[in-house]
Design an enzyme around this catalytic site. Structure first.
Site, short mmCIF file in Angstrom:
data_model
loop_
_atom_site.label_atom_id
_atom_site.label_comp_id
_atom_site.label_asym_id
_atom_site.label_seq_id
_atom_site.Cartn_x
_atom_site.Cartn_y
_atom_site.Cartn_z
N LYS A 197 72.01 56.70 -45.82
CA LYS A 197 70.77 57.88 -46.08
C LYS A 197 72.05 59.17 -46.33
CE LYS A 197 67.11 60.30 -44.03
NZ LYS A 197 65.96 60.23 -43.15
N ARG A 207 59.68 67.02 -47.04
CA ARG A 207 59.85 68.28 -45.16
C ARG A 207 58.45 69.00 -45.27
NH1 ARG A 207 65.65 68.81 -45.82
NH2 ARG A 207 66.16 66.91 -45.47
N ARG A 220 71.20 68.82 -43.36
CA ARG A 220 71.42 67.73 -42.49
C ARG A 220 72.91 66.66 -42.91
NH1 ARG A 220 66.80 67.44 -40.46
NH2 ARG A 220 64.98 67.27 -41.75
N GLU A 236 79.11 52.04 -43.13
CA GLU A 236 78.24 52.30 -42.43
C GLU A 236 77.03 51.38 -42.41
OE1 GLU A 236 76.86 55.15 -40.95
OE2 GLU A 236 78.00 56.84 -41.58
N LYS A 251 68.62 54.59 -49.27
CA LYS A 251 67.78 55.78 -49.13
C LYS A 251 68.47 57.10 -49.87
CE LYS A 251 64.86 58.89 -46.66
NZ LYS A 251 64.49 59.88 -45.42
N SER A 277 60.49 61.15 -51.32
CA SER A 277 59.15 62.09 -51.61
C SER A 277 59.52 62.05 -53.67
CB SER A 277 58.56 63.15 -50.61
OG SER A 277 59.88 63.71 -50.39
N TYR A 316 55.46 55.41 -51.82
CA TYR A 316 54.53 56.60 -51.39
C TYR A 316 53.58 55.92 -52.83
CZ TYR A 316 56.95 59.28 -49.24
OH TYR A 316 57.92 59.41 -48.06
C1 PBG Z 1 63.68 62.16 -41.28
C2 PBG Z 1 63.17 61.46 -42.72
C3 PBG Z 1 63.34 61.89 -43.18
C4 PBG Z 1 62.65 60.94 -44.39
C5 PBG Z 1 62.39 60.27 -44.26
N1 PBG Z 1 63.17 60.01 -43.15
C6 PBG Z 1 63.77 63.03 -44.32
C7 PBG Z 1 64.96 64.01 -43.98
O1 PBG Z 1 65.83 63.00 -43.74
O2 PBG Z 1 65.26 64.92 -43.96
C8 PBG Z 1 62.47 61.07 -46.19
C9 PBG Z 1 61.85 60.96 -47.05
C10 PBG Z 1 61.15 60.62 -48.01
O3 PBG Z 1 61.58 62.01 -48.96
O4 PBG Z 1 60.08 60.77 -48.59
N2 PBG Z 1 62.45 61.46 -40.27
#
Ligand code: PBG
Length: 328
Positions: A197, A207, A220, A236, A251, A277, A316
């Site tokens: 990730k 968010r 992060r 990982e 991701k 997203s 989505y």
């Molecule tokens: C963390 C989480 C995130 C997403 C899924 N799980 C956000 C992040 O790591 O800041 C992002 C998913 C997306 O952008 O569609 N709980």
């Protein structure tokens, strides 16, 4: 002139010929729909930066789940937006927390027709917006956080989750969740690990969807991966498989197709990819301007993610793609 390339062109002539020789096919069974449920609302709230996606009330979520099931979608991943956030994110393991309540309702409504995947993280539940406990210096305390994840995992499965999906990128999270589930006699509950990730700018609309702002304009980057690296992902992913992950996820998806394809060569467990997203929002925004054909691009992009080696795609677009695939 019979050029050698004519060999390929002969098989491109009609839709039926192209379908017959297609190396990759996208099926509704490959799709996982992310959904948002918000505590304390009675009507769905549309998410401006994710056109077509809403924060659901409990009732509208149940209706949405019925709709997705009717379209042949077999899996959903749930995200919760609690009314009250605190430093530890305790609503993530409260049996009366919004995601637990939603899981219980959906598993009662849908039984085995829908695989209920619970995103397992605390960022939606913490008042500082980080994916774990924050220490006095403002850093996330990895080991203290594992304890919270284990609690949340058991609460989610108690409520009705079929799969838990840790997304916080804490070291050792898969092993510690696996141990907690096994102790609770949930040894048959799979873990879908967000294994590779990246600290991506493509999570912006998400968010908004979960009302998360990281305290002090933080990010992060100290626990999610650097977009510059690919070898690191292989480590990982391997570590998560060694710790007991049943499915591993990459991701975001589209900017990381190389990671998906290398992961496919490296491990034998199913691979999921999250078309996130920002990836969705870009397609919707360009389509709304009439600059691209959004439906065609959505299909092309998800097919590309599958072609790269993903078995499962969180997107989505799941509902829209299922509709398109049904009428194909
Ligand atoms: C963390 C989480 C995130 C997403 C899924 N799980 C956000 C992040 O790591 O800041 C992002 C998913 C997306 O952008 O569609 N709980």
């Amino acid at each position: 002139m019979p050029y050698p390339e004519r060999r390929m062109r002969r098989l491109r002539r009609t839709p039926a010929l192209r379908r017959m020789v297609a190396e990759t096919t996208l099926s509704t069974a490959d799709l996982i729909a992310p959904v948002f449920v918000r505590e304390g609302i009675t009507e769905p709230h549309p998410i401006e930066s994710l056109p077509g996606v809403s924060q659901h009330s409990l009732d509208s979520l149940r209706a949405e789940a019925e709709r997705l099931t009717g379209l042949g979608i077999g899996a959903m991943v749930l995200f919760g937006i609690p009314e009250h956030k605190n430093a530890e994110g305790s609503e993530s393991w409260n049996p009366d927390g919004i995601v637990q309540v939603a899981l219980a309702a959906l598993s009662k409504d849908l039984g085995d027709d829908m695989v209920l995947i619970a995103d397992l993280c605390v960022d939606e539940y913490t008042d500082h917006g980080h994916c774990g406990i924050v220490d006095a210096e403002g850093n996330v305390d990895n080991d203290a956080t594992l304890e919270l994840y284990s609690r949340a995992a058991v609460a989610q499965v108690d409520a009705g989750a079929d799969i838990v999906a840790p997304s916080g990128m804490m070291d050792g999270q898969v092993a510690s969740i696996r141990a907690a589930l096994d102790i609770a006699a949930y040894d048959e509950t799979p873990i879908l690990a967000y294994a590779a990730k990246y600290a991506s700018a493509l999570y912006g609309p998400f968010r908004d969807a979960v009302d998360v702002t990281i305290a002090g304009g933080g990010d992060r980057k100290a626990y999610q991966q650097d977009p510059a690296n690919v070898r690191e992902s292989m480590t990982e992913i391997q570590l998560d498989v060694d710790e007991g992950a049943d499915i591993v996820m990459v991701k975001p998806a589209l900017s990381y197709l190389d990671v998906i394809s290398l992961a496919r060569e490296q491990v034998d467990v199913p691979i999921a990819a999250y078309h996130v997203s920002g990836e969705y929002a870009m397609v919707k925004a360009a389509a709304a301007n009439g600059w691209i054909d959004g439906d065609a691009v959505a299909m092309e992009q998800t097919l590309a993610i599958k072609r790269a080696g993903a078995d499962l795609i969180l997107t989505y677009f799941a509902g829209e793609l299922a509709e398109a695939l049904r009428s194909q």
